[in-house]
Scaffold this active site. Structure first.
Site, PDB file in Angstrom:
ATOM      1  N   CYS B  54      -9.746  15.063   4.445  1.00  0.00           N
ATOM      2  CA  CYS B  54     -10.991  15.073   4.101  1.00  0.00           C
ATOM      3  C   CYS B  54     -11.975  14.749   3.023  1.00  0.00           C
ATOM      4  O   CYS B  54     -12.937  14.727   2.830  1.00  0.00           O
ATOM      5  CB  CYS B  54     -11.746  16.243   4.956  1.00  0.00           C
ATOM      6  SG  CYS B  54     -10.896  16.665   6.462  1.00  0.00           S
ATOM      7  N   CYS B 131     -20.665  19.436   0.311  1.00  0.00           N
ATOM      8  CA  CYS B 131     -19.341  20.060  -0.215  1.00  0.00           C
ATOM      9  C   CYS B 131     -19.422  21.798  -0.321  1.00  0.00           C
ATOM     10  O   CYS B 131     -18.528  22.417  -0.541  1.00  0.00           O
ATOM     11  CB  CYS B 131     -18.949  19.717  -1.646  1.00  0.00           C
ATOM     12  SG  CYS B 131     -18.791  17.897  -1.803  1.00  0.00           S
TER      13      CYS B 131
END
Lengths: 404, 320
Positions: B54, B131
Site C-alpha cells: 500500500c 499518510c
C-alpha cells in the site's frame, strides 16, 4: 556535490544551444511572418534549424515536421484530429494504445472514450515490453489509429516499433509513436520505418523547454488543433517561437551527433557500471534487460525502502532522481509501470528512476553510488518490514480496513 | 483555480520544519525487545498496520505497565514517505506516559497538530494527511491487542473521511442542512474529501464502504422523491409528461431493465403520447433484444403488465 540524474524529466540546455538562441531575443526579434527586414533576419536561422531537425530524424523533406509547444501538444493533436477526421463521422470507432503511454496520450484517449470512442490498451509483459504479436488481433476494420510510444519514460524500455509499424502497414491502420524518450538517445530513422506520425520534444535532448514537434507523413495530413494565422503551413497557428526553434535545431544536431559517435556509448558504459554496482546491494531489482533499454535509464527497486523517502535522502545529498510511486505524486498511487509489469506488490512503492545524460560524469556516478548505499542502510534501519518476518499471529490490518 | 494553484509547488516545500527534522532524525525509532520489557516489568505489545504494497506500513512497540495500564516506553519502525515516518515518530512520542485508554483517543489530527511549526499552518500538504492516518490506526491496533478486543470496538461511529475524521452522521446532517450538491461544497463545509480524496468516489487510493458521491446521490434522490411525492401513491394520469416519463423510467429500472441486460439487451424510452383513455409509451429495443422473437410478444406483455400494475393506469407499450 550536486548531481542531476533526472534527465528523462528534463535536461540541461547545452551551452552551445543557449548561445545560438541568444540573438533571437534582443536583436533578431522580428515576427517571421511580417514583411520587413526584422522578419527576414529570422529566416536563415529558422531554415537551418528546420534542416537540422529533419536531418536528426532522417525525415523526407516532402513530409512535414510541424513545430509545436511540447510533446503533450503533439500527442493531443494527432489523437484529437483523428477523432475529428475519422471517428466523429462514424467511419472508424477505435484507437489502440499501450497501457504505459505517457499521460498526454492516456488522458487524451480517456477523454475521447467519454465522447464514445473505443480504446484498447495493449499490455506489457513482465520485462516491461509490448508484445507486437498481440497487436494484430486487436486491430479491426474500425481501428483508426495505433499509438505506441517508442521508448518508455519510466523503465527506458524500447518497444518493437519496427514490427509494430509493419503490422500497422499490413493492416492499413495509421501509426503514431510518441518518441519523446527515444529522439536524441537512440537512432530514429523515419526513412527506414512506416511511421505516419511521430512526437518529440526539445527539452529531453538538451534543447529549451516549450518547443516540441509532430512529424506528419505526406498524404496523412491532420486538421489543425490550433486555428489562427496559418503559420506552419496552416497546420499549427501561433507566432513562431523563433529562439526555441533555433535552439531545438542546434540541440538536435548535437544529439544526433552524440548518437552516431561514441558519446552515447560512454553514457551507456557509465549507466551499466552504475547499475552493476547498485545491483551489488542486497534485495535490489531492475525491470527491463539493459540491452532493450535506452542507454541512459535505470528503474530500480530497493526492497524495504519506500520511493519518496529514498528521494528524500538522495536530495539531502544533492542528488536528483525520480519516482513515479505513491507519495511523491499527488495521487498517491504506486508506479503504474511497476503495476503493469505485475511486479510483486511489495515492490510497487520502491521504484527509483535514475536517468543519465551525456553531461553525467564518472565522479558524479561514484558519489551517487555512495549516497544510495548509505540511504538504503538508513531507510532499511527505519523500515518496519525489512529483514523481519512477522509471526503468523500478527496480521497487517489489511483485511478489515480496506487499506489496499 | 487561481494564481496559487496554476504552478504546483513540490510537496516537500509544504512540510513543516518539525516534519523535516523528524524525517531526518526520528527520535523514537527502534524496537522494544521481550527482555527489555521484562526488565521494566511491563507487557510487550507489537502492533503492525498497513502493508508495503500500500506504500505505508508501521510497527508500534509498547511496554505497558500491567498494573496501571500506563505506556512506559513507545517505539516505532516504518516503511513509508517522510510524512509517514514523521507522524509515526510523533505518535510514538504522544503515547509515552499515557494510559492505553488515553492513547486510544490520540487521532491523526492530534499528530498533525503536534508537528506544526506555527499553530495555523498545516504541518503537511493536504494530500499527505492520508499518510498520518496510519499512525492513528496502529494505536487502536496496539490497544486492541493489549485489551484482547477487536479494533472496531474503539470506533464509536462510521468515519467516511479518515484524513479529516468526519463521520457519516455529521456528513449526512451537514449535506441536508445546507442543501449541498457538490463535492467542493462538502469540502468547504466539513473538510471531508479535501485531503487524499480517496473518500470522494471509488477508484482512489483506498477502498471505502461509502463514498461522498453516494451521500450526495442519496440526498439528491431524497429531494426528488419529496418534490415529486411518492409516485406509487400519486395518480399517474394526473402527472405532467416529464413526471410520467420519470415514473415509467423508474418502474423499468426497478423491475425490467436488469432482466433485459442479463440477456444482453436493453431498451430506451423514446416518447409518451397521452390519449383520453390510455397512455402510449414508445420504446426502442437495444442490443440482443433487437430481433428477439419474444420482444414483440412475451417480453412486451410483461413490460406492459408491470407498468399497468405499478402505475395503476391503462398503458400501452409501442415498439419503434
Amino acid at each position: 556535490m550536486n548531481v542531476y540524474l533526472d534527465n528523462n524529466a528534463t535536461t540541461i540546455v547545452a551551452p552551445q544551444v543557449f548561445i545560438e538562441m541568444e540573438p533571437y531575443f534582443v536583436q533578431k526579434y522580428g515576427n517571421p511572418n511580417s514583411l520587413h527586414a526584422y522578419a527576414s533576419d529570422t529566416h536563415p536561422g529558422l531554415k537551418t534549424a528546420m534542416e537540422k531537425i529533419y536531418a536528426g530524424i532522417n525525415a523526407p523533406t516532402e513530409d512535414s515536421v510541424v513545430i509545436t509547444a511540447c510533446a503533450t501538444e503533439s500527442n493531443n493533436w494527432v489523437l484529437k484530429s483523428i477523432y475529428f477526421q475519422q471517428i466523429l463521422n462514424g467511419d472508424k470507432d477505435h484507437i489502440i494504445v499501450s497501457e504505459v503511454e505517457h499521460p498526454s496520450v492516456l488522458s487524451t484517449v480517456k477523454f475521447l472514450e467519454n465522447l464514445g470512442c473505443k480504446v484498447t490498451y495493449l499490455p506489457i509483459n513482465n520485462e516491461g515490453i509490448i508484445e507486437a504479436d498481440n497487436l494484430s488481433d486487436m486491430i479491426t476494420d474500425k481501428t483508426a489509429i495505433v499509438s505506441i510510444m517508442w521508448a518508455n519514460n519510466e523503465t527506458g524500455a524500447i518497444f518493437p516499433i519496427d514490427e509494430i509499424s509493419q503490422i500497422c502497414k499490413e493492416k492499413n491502420v495509421l501509426f503514431h509513436t510518441d518518441a519523446t524518450q527515444a529522439v536524441g538517445k537512440i537512432v530514429v530513422d523515419l526513412q527506414s520505418l512506416n511511421v505516419d506520425y511521430l512526437t518529440f520534444s526539445a527539452h529531453k535532448f538538451h534543447g529549451p523547454k516549450g518547443v516540441g514537434a509532430l512529424y506528419i507523413k505526406k498524404g496523412k495530413e491532420l486538421i489543425p488543433l490550433l486555428h489562427g494565422g496559418a503559420q506552419m503551413d496552416g497546420y499549427r497557428s501561433g507566432t513562431l517561437n523563433v529562439a526555441a526553434i533555433v535552439g531545438m535545431g542546434k540541440a538536435m544536431e548535437m544529439a544526433a551527433e552524440a548518437v552516431e559517435s561514441k558519446k552515447m556509448d560512454e553514457v551507456r558504459r557509465l549507466r551499466d557500471e552504475f547499475e552493476d554496482n547498485l545491483l551489488q546491494i542486497a534485495d535490489t531489482f531492475v525491470v527491463t534487460p539493459r540491452e532493450i533499454r535506452t542507454p541512459n535509464t535505470i528503474l530500480i527497486s530497493f526492497r524495504g525502502v519506500e520511493g519518496e523517502s529514498m528521494l528524500w535522502d538522495l536530495n539531502r545529498a544533492g542528488i536528483a532522481a525520480s519516482t513515479g510511486s505513491a507519495c511523491a505524486s499527488e495521487d498517491l498511487e504506486s508506479n503504474p509501470v511497476m503495476e503493469a509489469i505485475g511486479a510483486e506488490a511489495d515492490l510497487a512503492h520502491t521504484a527509483i528512476r535514475f536517468s543519465l545524460s551525456r553531461y553525467t560524469t564518472q565522479e558524479e556516478i561514484d558519489y551517487t553510488l555512495k549516497a544510495v548505499n548509505s540511504a538504503v542502510l538508513r531507510l532499511r534501519g527505519i523500515s518496519s518490514s525489512y529483514a523481519y518476518s512477522p509471526p503468523e499471529s500478527i496480521d497487517t490490518g489489511k483485511e478489515n480496513n480496506g487499506h489496499r | 483555480m487561481g494564481i496559487d494553484s496554476l504552478i504546483g509547488g513540490t510537496i516537500w516545500d509544504e512540510y513543516s520544519q518539525i516534519v523535516t527534522d523528524l524525517m531526518n532524525n526520528p527520535r523514537n525509532l527502534g524496537e522494544i525487545t521481550e527482555e527489555k520489557a521484562k526488565e521494566m516489568g511491563a507487557t510487550l505489545i507489537v502492533a503492525d498496520f498497513g502493508a508495503e504494497s500500500c506504500g505505508d506500513a508501521v510497527r508500534l512497540y509498547w511496554a505497558v505497565d500491567p498494573e496501571t495500564d500506563i505506556i512506559l516506553e513507545s517505539k516505532f519502525k516504518s516503511f513509508g514517505c517522510g510524512t509517514a515516518i514523521a507522524s509515526s515518530d510523533t505518535m510514538a512520542e504522544l503515547c509515552r506516559g499515557k494510559t492505553v485508554d488515553e492513547a486510544v483517543k490520540i487521532t491523526n489530527i492530534d499528530v498533525e497538530l503536534a508537528m506544526r511549526d506555527t499553530p495555523d499552518v498545516p504541518a503537511v500538504p493536504a494530500q499527505k494527511m492520508h499518510c498520518s492516518v496510519m499512525a492513528y490506526d496502529v494505536i487502536k491496533k496496539a490497544a486492541a491487542q493489549y485489551k484482547g478486543v477487536s479494533m472496531e470496538s474503539f470506533e464509536e461511529e462510521v468515519i467516511v473521511c479518515e484524513c479529516a475524521r468526519i463521520s457519516l452522521s455529521t456528513l449526512q446532517e451537514v449535506i441536508r442542512l445546507n442543501d449541498l450538491t457538490t463535492i467542493e461544497q462538502i469540502a468547504d463545509y466539513t473538510k471531508a474529501g479535501a485531503f487524499c480524496k480517496s473518500c470522494i468516489r471509488p477508484g482512489g487510493h483506498e477502498e471505502k464502504e461509502i463514498y461522498l458521491v453516494d451521500l450526495l446521490g442519496e440526498y439528491a434522490k431524497e429531494k426528488v422523491s419529496k418534490a415529486v411525492g411518492n409516485n406509487d401513491n400519486q395518480d399517474f394520469d394526473q402527472m405532467t409528461v416529464v413526471q410520467k416519463i420519470k415514473a415509467v423510467e423508474r418502474v423499468i429500472d426497478e423491475n425490467i431493465r436488469q432482466m433485459l441486460i442479463m440477456d444482453g439487451g436493453d431498451l430506451e424510452i423514446l416518447d409518451i403520447k397521452e390519449h383520453e383513455l390510455c397512455t402510449d409509451i414508445y420504446i426502442r429495443y437495444l442490443g440482443a433484444c433487437v430481433g428477439c422473437e419474444s420482444s414483440s410478444t412475451g417480453t412486451l406483455y410483461a413490460i406492459e403488465g408491470t407498468l399497468n400494475q405499478k402505475l395503476g393506469s391503462m398503458i400501452r407499450v409501442v415498439t419503434v
